[in-house]
Design a protein around this motif. Sequence first.
Motif, PDB file in Angstrom:
ATOM      1  N   GLY A 297     -48.388  -5.805 -21.080  1.00  0.00           N
ATOM      2  CA  GLY A 297     -47.777  -4.952 -22.094  1.00  0.00           C
ATOM      3  C   GLY A 297     -46.767  -3.981 -21.535  1.00  0.00           C
ATOM      4  N   GLY A 298     -46.295  -4.238 -20.314  1.00  0.00           N
ATOM      5  CA  GLY A 298     -45.359  -3.325 -19.665  1.00  0.00           C
ATOM      6  C   GLY A 298     -43.903  -3.641 -19.948  1.00  0.00           C
ATOM      7  N   VAL A 299     -43.043  -2.924 -19.231  1.00  0.00           N
ATOM      8  CA  VAL A 299     -41.590  -3.082 -19.346  1.00  0.00           C
ATOM      9  C   VAL A 299     -41.068  -3.645 -18.023  1.00  0.00           C
ATOM     10  CG1 VAL A 299     -39.396  -1.870 -19.608  1.00  0.00           C
ATOM     11  CG2 VAL A 299     -41.363  -1.210 -21.001  1.00  0.00           C
ATOM     12  N   VAL A 300     -40.352  -4.745 -18.096  1.00  0.00           N
ATOM     13  CA  VAL A 300     -39.828  -5.408 -16.908  1.00  0.00           C
ATOM     14  C   VAL A 300     -38.307  -5.313 -16.894  1.00  0.00           C
ATOM     15  CG1 VAL A 300     -39.649  -7.596 -15.636  1.00  0.00           C
ATOM     16  CG2 VAL A 300     -41.780  -7.003 -16.819  1.00  0.00           C
ATOM     17  N   ALA A 301     -37.751  -4.868 -15.769  1.00  0.00           N
ATOM     18  CA  ALA A 301     -36.298  -4.841 -15.590  1.00  0.00           C
ATOM     19  C   ALA A 301     -35.922  -5.829 -14.508  1.00  0.00           C
ATOM     20  CB  ALA A 301     -35.819  -3.438 -15.225  1.00  0.00           C
ATOM     21  N   VAL A 302     -34.956  -6.685 -14.800  1.00  0.00           N
ATOM     22  CA  VAL A 302     -34.507  -7.727 -13.882  1.00  0.00           C
ATOM     23  C   VAL A 302     -33.048  -7.460 -13.531  1.00  0.00           C
ATOM     24  CG1 VAL A 302     -34.103 -10.198 -13.590  1.00  0.00           C
ATOM     25  CG2 VAL A 302     -36.125  -9.407 -14.831  1.00  0.00           C
ATOM     26  N   ASN A 303     -32.775  -7.278 -12.265  1.00  0.00           N
ATOM     27  CA  ASN A 303     -31.407  -6.986 -11.832  1.00  0.00           C
ATOM     28  C   ASN A 303     -30.631  -8.292 -11.654  1.00  0.00           C
ATOM     29  OD1 ASN A 303     -29.439  -5.025 -11.154  1.00  0.00           O
ATOM     30  ND2 ASN A 303     -29.651  -5.556  -8.995  1.00  0.00           N
ATOM     31  N   GLY A 304     -30.401  -8.967 -12.758  1.00  0.00           N
ATOM     32  CA  GLY A 304     -29.705 -10.242 -12.740  1.00  0.00           C
ATOM     33  C   GLY A 304     -29.946 -10.988 -14.038  1.00  0.00           C
ATOM     34  N   VAL A 305     -29.728 -12.284 -13.993  1.00  0.00           N
ATOM     35  CA  VAL A 305     -29.842 -13.130 -15.185  1.00  0.00           C
ATOM     36  C   VAL A 305     -31.222 -13.776 -15.237  1.00  0.00           C
ATOM     37  CG1 VAL A 305     -28.912 -15.149 -16.374  1.00  0.00           C
ATOM     38  CG2 VAL A 305     -27.374 -13.610 -15.150  1.00  0.00           C
ATOM     39  N   VAL A 306     -31.889 -13.675 -16.373  1.00  0.00           N
ATOM     40  CA  VAL A 306     -33.172 -14.347 -16.586  1.00  0.00           C
ATOM     41  C   VAL A 306     -32.884 -15.767 -17.054  1.00  0.00           C
ATOM     42  CG1 VAL A 306     -35.310 -14.385 -17.907  1.00  0.00           C
ATOM     43  CG2 VAL A 306     -34.353 -12.205 -17.139  1.00  0.00           C
ATOM     44  N   ASP A 307     -33.287 -16.737 -16.237  1.00  0.00           N
ATOM     45  CA  ASP A 307     -33.038 -18.137 -16.586  1.00  0.00           C
ATOM     46  C   ASP A 307     -34.317 -18.798 -17.085  1.00  0.00           C
ATOM     47  OD1 ASP A 307     -34.573 -18.517 -14.322  1.00  0.00           O
ATOM     48  OD2 ASP A 307     -32.918 -19.253 -13.076  1.00  0.00           O
ATOM     49  N   GLN A 308     -34.239 -20.102 -17.280  1.00  0.00           N
ATOM     50  CA  GLN A 308     -35.365 -20.839 -17.868  1.00  0.00           C
ATOM     51  C   GLN A 308     -36.610 -20.762 -16.997  1.00  0.00           C
ATOM     52  OE1 GLN A 308     -34.535 -25.005 -18.455  1.00  0.00           O
ATOM     53  NE2 GLN A 308     -36.168 -25.255 -19.962  1.00  0.00           N
ATOM     54  N   GLN A 312     -40.181 -19.041 -18.049  1.00  0.00           N
ATOM     55  CA  GLN A 312     -41.445 -19.775 -18.113  1.00  0.00           C
ATOM     56  C   GLN A 312     -42.544 -19.034 -17.366  1.00  0.00           C
ATOM     57  OE1 GLN A 312     -40.053 -23.535 -16.550  1.00  0.00           O
ATOM     58  NE2 GLN A 312     -39.820 -24.429 -18.606  1.00  0.00           N
ATOM     59  N   GLU A 313     -42.192 -18.448 -16.218  1.00  0.00           N
ATOM     60  CA  GLU A 313     -43.179 -17.687 -15.449  1.00  0.00           C
ATOM     61  C   GLU A 313     -43.579 -16.413 -16.184  1.00  0.00           C
ATOM     62  OE1 GLU A 313     -45.750 -17.071 -12.244  1.00  0.00           O
ATOM     63  OE2 GLU A 313     -44.563 -18.837 -12.801  1.00  0.00           O
ATOM     64  N   MET A 314     -42.599 -15.721 -16.757  1.00  0.00           N
ATOM     65  CA  MET A 314     -42.872 -14.475 -17.471  1.00  0.00           C
ATOM     66  C   MET A 314     -43.716 -14.724 -18.723  1.00  0.00           C
ATOM     67  SD  MET A 314     -39.315 -12.334 -17.310  1.00  0.00           S
ATOM     68  CE  MET A 314     -38.929 -11.318 -15.873  1.00  0.00           C
ATOM     69  N   SER A 315     -43.560 -15.864 -19.324  1.00  0.00           N
ATOM     70  CA  SER A 315     -44.266 -16.149 -20.582  1.00  0.00           C
ATOM     71  C   SER A 315     -45.768 -16.324 -20.385  1.00  0.00           C
ATOM     72  CB  SER A 315     -43.678 -17.399 -21.240  1.00  0.00           C
ATOM     73  OG  SER A 315     -43.945 -18.546 -20.454  1.00  0.00           O
ATOM     74  N   LYS A 316     -46.219 -16.355 -19.126  1.00  0.00           N
ATOM     75  CA  LYS A 316     -47.644 -16.523 -18.851  1.00  0.00           C
ATOM     76  C   LYS A 316     -48.442 -15.243 -19.090  1.00  0.00           C
ATOM     77  CE  LYS A 316     -46.773 -20.094 -15.355  1.00  0.00           C
ATOM     78  NZ  LYS A 316     -46.864 -20.448 -13.913  1.00  0.00           N
ATOM     79  N   THR A 317     -47.755 -14.117 -19.193  1.00  0.00           N
ATOM     80  CA  THR A 317     -48.433 -12.855 -19.477  1.00  0.00           C
ATOM     81  C   THR A 317     -47.688 -12.125 -20.583  1.00  0.00           C
ATOM     82  OG1 THR A 317     -49.363 -10.852 -18.466  1.00  0.00           O
ATOM     83  CG2 THR A 317     -47.131 -11.469 -17.805  1.00  0.00           C
ATOM     84  N   PHE A 318     -48.328 -11.106 -21.168  1.00  0.00           N
ATOM     85  CA  PHE A 318     -47.684 -10.369 -22.245  1.00  0.00           C
ATOM     86  C   PHE A 318     -46.802  -9.271 -21.665  1.00  0.00           C
ATOM     87  CE2 PHE A 318     -48.079  -6.629 -25.250  1.00  0.00           C
ATOM     88  CZ  PHE A 318     -46.971  -7.010 -26.006  1.00  0.00           C
ATOM     89  N   ILE A 319     -45.500  -9.402 -21.874  1.00  0.00           N
ATOM     90  CA  ILE A 319     -44.529  -8.374 -21.524  1.00  0.00           C
ATOM     91  C   ILE A 319     -44.000  -7.816 -22.836  1.00  0.00           C
ATOM     92  CG2 ILE A 319     -42.265  -7.934 -20.483  1.00  0.00           C
ATOM     93  CD1 ILE A 319     -42.876 -10.300 -18.591  1.00  0.00           C
ATOM     94  N   GLU A 320     -44.114  -6.508 -23.019  1.00  0.00           N
ATOM     95  CA  GLU A 320     -43.637  -5.934 -24.277  1.00  0.00           C
ATOM     96  C   GLU A 320     -42.112  -5.867 -24.306  1.00  0.00           C
ATOM     97  OE1 GLU A 320     -43.883  -2.030 -27.196  1.00  0.00           O
ATOM     98  OE2 GLU A 320     -44.995  -2.024 -25.316  1.00  0.00           O
ATOM     99  N   VAL A 321     -41.502  -5.452 -23.170  1.00  0.00           N
ATOM    100  CA  VAL A 321     -40.051  -5.270 -23.129  1.00  0.00           C
ATOM    101  C   VAL A 321     -39.488  -5.918 -21.873  1.00  0.00           C
ATOM    102  CG1 VAL A 321     -38.163  -3.608 -23.013  1.00  0.00           C
ATOM    103  CG2 VAL A 321     -40.174  -3.110 -24.415  1.00  0.00           C
ATOM    104  N   LEU A 322     -38.434  -6.677 -22.048  1.00  0.00           N
ATOM    105  CA  LEU A 322     -37.681  -7.248 -20.944  1.00  0.00           C
ATOM    106  C   LEU A 322     -36.244  -6.776 -21.043  1.00  0.00           C
ATOM    107  CD1 LEU A 322     -37.090  -9.213 -18.585  1.00  0.00           C
ATOM    108  CD2 LEU A 322     -36.842 -11.029 -20.297  1.00  0.00           C
ATOM    109  N   VAL A 323     -35.727  -6.222 -19.963  1.00  0.00           N
ATOM    110  CA  VAL A 323     -34.320  -5.833 -19.926  1.00  0.00           C
ATOM    111  C   VAL A 323     -33.702  -6.440 -18.665  1.00  0.00           C
ATOM    112  CG1 VAL A 323     -34.879  -3.618 -18.808  1.00  0.00           C
ATOM    113  CG2 VAL A 323     -32.677  -3.906 -19.941  1.00  0.00           C
ATOM    114  N   ALA A 324     -32.551  -7.066 -18.832  1.00  0.00           N
ATOM    115  CA  ALA A 324     -31.868  -7.717 -17.726  1.00  0.00           C
ATOM    116  C   ALA A 324     -30.368  -7.619 -17.958  1.00  0.00           C
ATOM    117  CB  ALA A 324     -32.288  -9.181 -17.617  1.00  0.00           C
ATOM    118  N   SER A 325     -29.598  -7.997 -16.941  1.00  0.00           N
ATOM    119  CA  SER A 325     -28.149  -7.975 -17.144  1.00  0.00           C
ATOM    120  C   SER A 325     -27.722  -9.055 -18.119  1.00  0.00           C
ATOM    121  CB  SER A 325     -27.414  -8.125 -15.817  1.00  0.00           C
ATOM    122  OG  SER A 325     -27.736  -9.350 -15.213  1.00  0.00           O
ATOM    123  N   ASP A 326     -28.501 -10.146 -18.183  1.00  0.00           N
ATOM    124  CA  ASP A 326     -28.241 -11.175 -19.188  1.00  0.00           C
ATOM    125  C   ASP A 326     -29.442 -12.111 -19.269  1.00  0.00           C
ATOM    126  OD1 ASP A 326     -26.842 -12.401 -21.183  1.00  0.00           O
ATOM    127  OD2 ASP A 326     -25.471 -13.502 -19.886  1.00  0.00           O
TER     128      ASP A 326
END
Length: 531
Positions: A297-308, A312-326
């Motif tokens: 239920g946390g907030v994840v920041a990715v310094n780059g592009v989130v690809d497929q 798929q890896e992130m979808s294995k747990t509950f992330i409330e917020v995802l922020v990335a450059s794209d």
Amino acid sequence: MKKALLSVSDKSGIVEFARELTQLGFEILSTGGTLQALLAANIKATEVSSYTQSPELFDGRVKTLHPKIHGGILHRRDNAKDLEQAKAHNIHAIDLVCVNLYPFYETTQRTSNFDEIIENIDIGGPSMVRAAAKAYQSVLVITSPSDYPSIITALKNGQNTLELRQQMMIKAFSHTAHYDATIANYMNTRFCDGFGEMVFISGKKVLQTRYGENPHQKGALYEFESFYSRNLRILKGEPSFNNFTDIYSALRLASSFGDKKAVSIIKHGNPCGFAMKESLLESYQAALACDSVSAYGGVVAVNGVVDQALAQEMSKTFIEVLVASDITQEALEIFAPKKRMKIFALASAALESTLESTSKKSLESTFAPALALPLDPMDFKHIGGGFVYQQSDHITSDELANATLKSQAIADPSTLQDLHIAYTIAALTKSNCITYVKDSTLIAIGMGMTSRVDAQRAALAKAHDMGLDTAGCAMASEAFFPFRDSVDLAAKAGVRAIIQPGGSLRDEEVINAADEHKIALYFTGVRHFLH
């Protein structure tokens, strides 16, 4: 005939707006560059100096400051005495005023020439805006090009209502208030080290959140100088008040290492995971391992592009917020079924233009975009009855590069990198804080404790619970160790190197403890409390 006064610095859409007004039967009065733009577009307009029979003076410093202008705006249409005076002085009603102001802020960003800056302080513009806003019962005032279409629609439909004029009046006073606040703050910065007798916090509303920190509180996001409206893209979900505070914490940490493939995980404003590996996928996996329980239920920041693959890896747990450059379209499709998940892209405006002009496939193979980061020079915190105001805290590259070795043991390059990461995380985390980093990955963190040793113990207990080995790691503190007990406890945990500001009365005891345990110890000389 109804009269409209148009005099704008931002000429976006002004020609189209004026053309619509003339078709609605308005006689146009105008000045300077606005007049030239209208005449060039074959729109009939009268120069203000011709209308007032008073020439522009002092290189244009005085042109609209005239009774025929301000009297035309300010006289009360329902006051017999005002009407009598207006008639006696040949003052005609001005029913619409469209003005925005000289680009003072933009001028300060491109030059330090004070004479040029002074000339970009508008005088006549704010006077007309304030006059028109004061006379809102009869006068419609417009200060933003974004309002032109809705104003034209209202005029065409006979909806120039008191309610509309009230709304525009509020915008007008906000426009001049922000302008004056910007000027005052600039002068304070230039001449008073940023701390004048008065300081002004001025922000523009970006969006209303559903509520504030709690459901019984109202909340909204405001911005300085259009950072979020330019850079933030809402790709999925509705951001909340708490989301924005956590996003900022995640953003500061993930973007602290340039374009490195960093991933941060934040829960309630504090890091519970961070890593910087060869790929974003590896970084996420390593960051999650620090505290996968808190990361839920946390907030994840990715310094780059989130690809497929990363999605798929992130979808294995509950992330409330995802922020990335794209986020790629394939990644968005993977996240689509997750109804509670919110996704945002926050890249710089310059990057946005690159994304638009470059194919996504080519971009991903040659360049990893980085998160955008607002770097406000000043910081403030509300306290009851007021606020405390300070320069913003930033960790400089010199601060780490010039850290002083205090021990006999010396850290190798890999450990120095871990010290850098540990110290950066500690500086961006609520005090008291202790961080442990190994192989460019946060493996333990204790924060917000009243005792620094308690922060250490909490961090090590969590690492034990998560099955993480602290042997050989680097440790950081955002402030000095008051006693040697922090070093003794670090030695029991297998810490190889420590970085901290130093400055305690017992620094020598701390240094001796490091030497006893053969731990490399570095002092930065700069404290980073975060309360």
